[in-house]
Design an enzyme around this catalytic site. Sequence first.
Site, PDB file in Angstrom:
ATOM      1  N   GLU A 157      -0.564   2.436   0.426  1.00 13.89           N
ATOM      2  CA  GLU A 157      -0.553   3.775   0.791  1.00 13.89           C
ATOM      3  C   GLU A 157      -2.313   3.802   0.474  1.00 13.89           C
ATOM      4  O   GLU A 157      -2.985   2.710  -0.201  1.00 13.89           O
ATOM      5  CB  GLU A 157      -0.227   4.888  -0.297  1.00 13.89           C
ATOM      6  CG  GLU A 157       0.938   4.716   0.318  1.00 13.89           C
ATOM      7  CD  GLU A 157       1.973   6.143  -0.948  1.00 13.89           C
ATOM      8  OE1 GLU A 157       2.544   6.345  -1.270  1.00 13.89           O
ATOM      9  OE2 GLU A 157       1.071   6.307  -2.373  1.00 13.89           O
ATOM     10  N   CYS A 158      -2.554   4.024   1.404  1.00 18.13           N
ATOM     11  CA  CYS A 158      -4.274   4.340   1.608  1.00 18.13           C
ATOM     12  C   CYS A 158      -4.961   2.774   0.855  1.00 18.13           C
ATOM     13  O   CYS A 158      -5.039   1.757   1.705  1.00 18.13           O
ATOM     14  CB  CYS A 158      -4.907   5.326  -0.176  1.00 18.13           C
ATOM     15  SG  CYS A 158      -6.391   6.002   0.567  1.00 18.13           S
ATOM     16  N   GLY A 159      -5.862   2.444  -0.193  1.00 17.88           N
ATOM     17  CA  GLY A 159      -6.068   1.793  -0.697  1.00 17.88           C
ATOM     18  C   GLY A 159      -4.977   0.012  -0.205  1.00 17.88           C
ATOM     19  O   GLY A 159      -5.963  -0.210   0.395  1.00 17.88           O
TER      20      GLY A 159
END
Length: 470
Positions: free
Chosen positions: A350-352
């Site tokens: 997720e994301c990073g």
Amino acid sequence: MGGRILIGAPGSGSGKTLLVCGLLALLKKRGISCRSYKCGPDYIDPMFHRFVLGIESGNLDSYFSSPEEIRRRVAEETADGSMAVIEGVMGYYDGLGGDSVQASSYEIAAITETPAVLVINGRGAGLSLAALVKGFLEYKKDSRIAGVIVNRTSPMMAERLRGPIEELGVSFLGCLPEIKDFKLESRHLGLMMPEEVQDLEKNISRLAEEMERCLDIEKLLKLAESCGDLSVYDGQSGSSEITSPSGCNPAGGRTPRISNGERPEKIPVGIAWDEAFCFYYGENLRLLEEMGAELVRFSPLRDERPPEGICGLLLGGGYPELYGKELEKNSSMREWVRRAAAQGLPVMAECGGFMYLKEELEGADGKMYAMCGYLRGSCKNAGRLTRFGYLELCGLPEGPVKGHEFHYWDCTDNGTLCTAKKPRGGKEWLCMERRDRVTAGFPHLYYPSNRAVPEEFMKKCRRFRKEQLR
């Protein structure tokens, strides 16, 4: 003692997080058992709560969860008589889209029948603060606001305000002068993390002493004891009216809890956890553990590879852009992750974590750094918040799942697996990738909103383990 109190404010930057940390430290010093919560999808503020209490905090979010689920959870987690301290989000009435009370601090106070204390910034104001309080009290007939604390003002001015504020029918709990040389610095995604704040423990202790001296803590505790009974719910508390956005199939959503009384087999799952990757919902991790995950932490910054024998991988959000050079330098970890994903290791990113799987990442210093290269694309600083806020993903085979996005970096290829839909305004966009057994994208998913998502991940982890034992 038990009870509940919510600390809210007219807006961000009023000092909620510092005040909550000071209150938690004060209660702990008094020997009062307590638990803490944060309204909304924030990751960092609960880290400060955990720093003080030494136990996990959690998120209370009426977009992600139903009122019944929120009430049940708080009741279960405070059944031992613990006091619940809830930190609000943004302004007290600020909810979805900024023009609704849905998913606001006010709604959490209403759902949990919790008295709220409004923390107002007294710097540069006098009697106008009473007018501000009056407006918040009258905006909703049942505001739940039972007390007021004036922050960043002198004791002399605060005492002058006591009469005008108490005439409004709320308890004046005192003032809290600004503590010199102590404030929580912020960066692009919010506050600096606790381990980055110099002398944090000492300064929170100072703050707790100041609160003990300046605030009427006994009155605050009495307000907390006046909370409603969570075991009785008539469905009227709160105002949550959020349904699945148009085009999502509700039949694929939240799944019931099914148990045959047997504990699931433990499966080791690696979880990236260091300065670069640390944004995880506690509710997600507890749900995975309930489903059999044995979470084993490792650092993509410092370890050569994840722990031996893992059958799945969690790459959460965080600040990889601040550590681009270090992540690139750790080529053994990057290569291990790339090969393992290509060989069928289940991964949720997720994301990073999504950016870490890409070919390259622009660091906060403006330089480009090599990442794992499992997914195509480059991630760069967009210079502004991108696709900010709550969403619901439609298109996953497991069914729709709720989540949120909050990032300044964007990617040249964000995926086309799902359609993300905003709960208000009708905005939507394509996102997420699924390749081999890897599911990755910018959205942070809230697993309890659709248990089929973590269940499918754990099935893949068990399948991987069987393959390795052949």
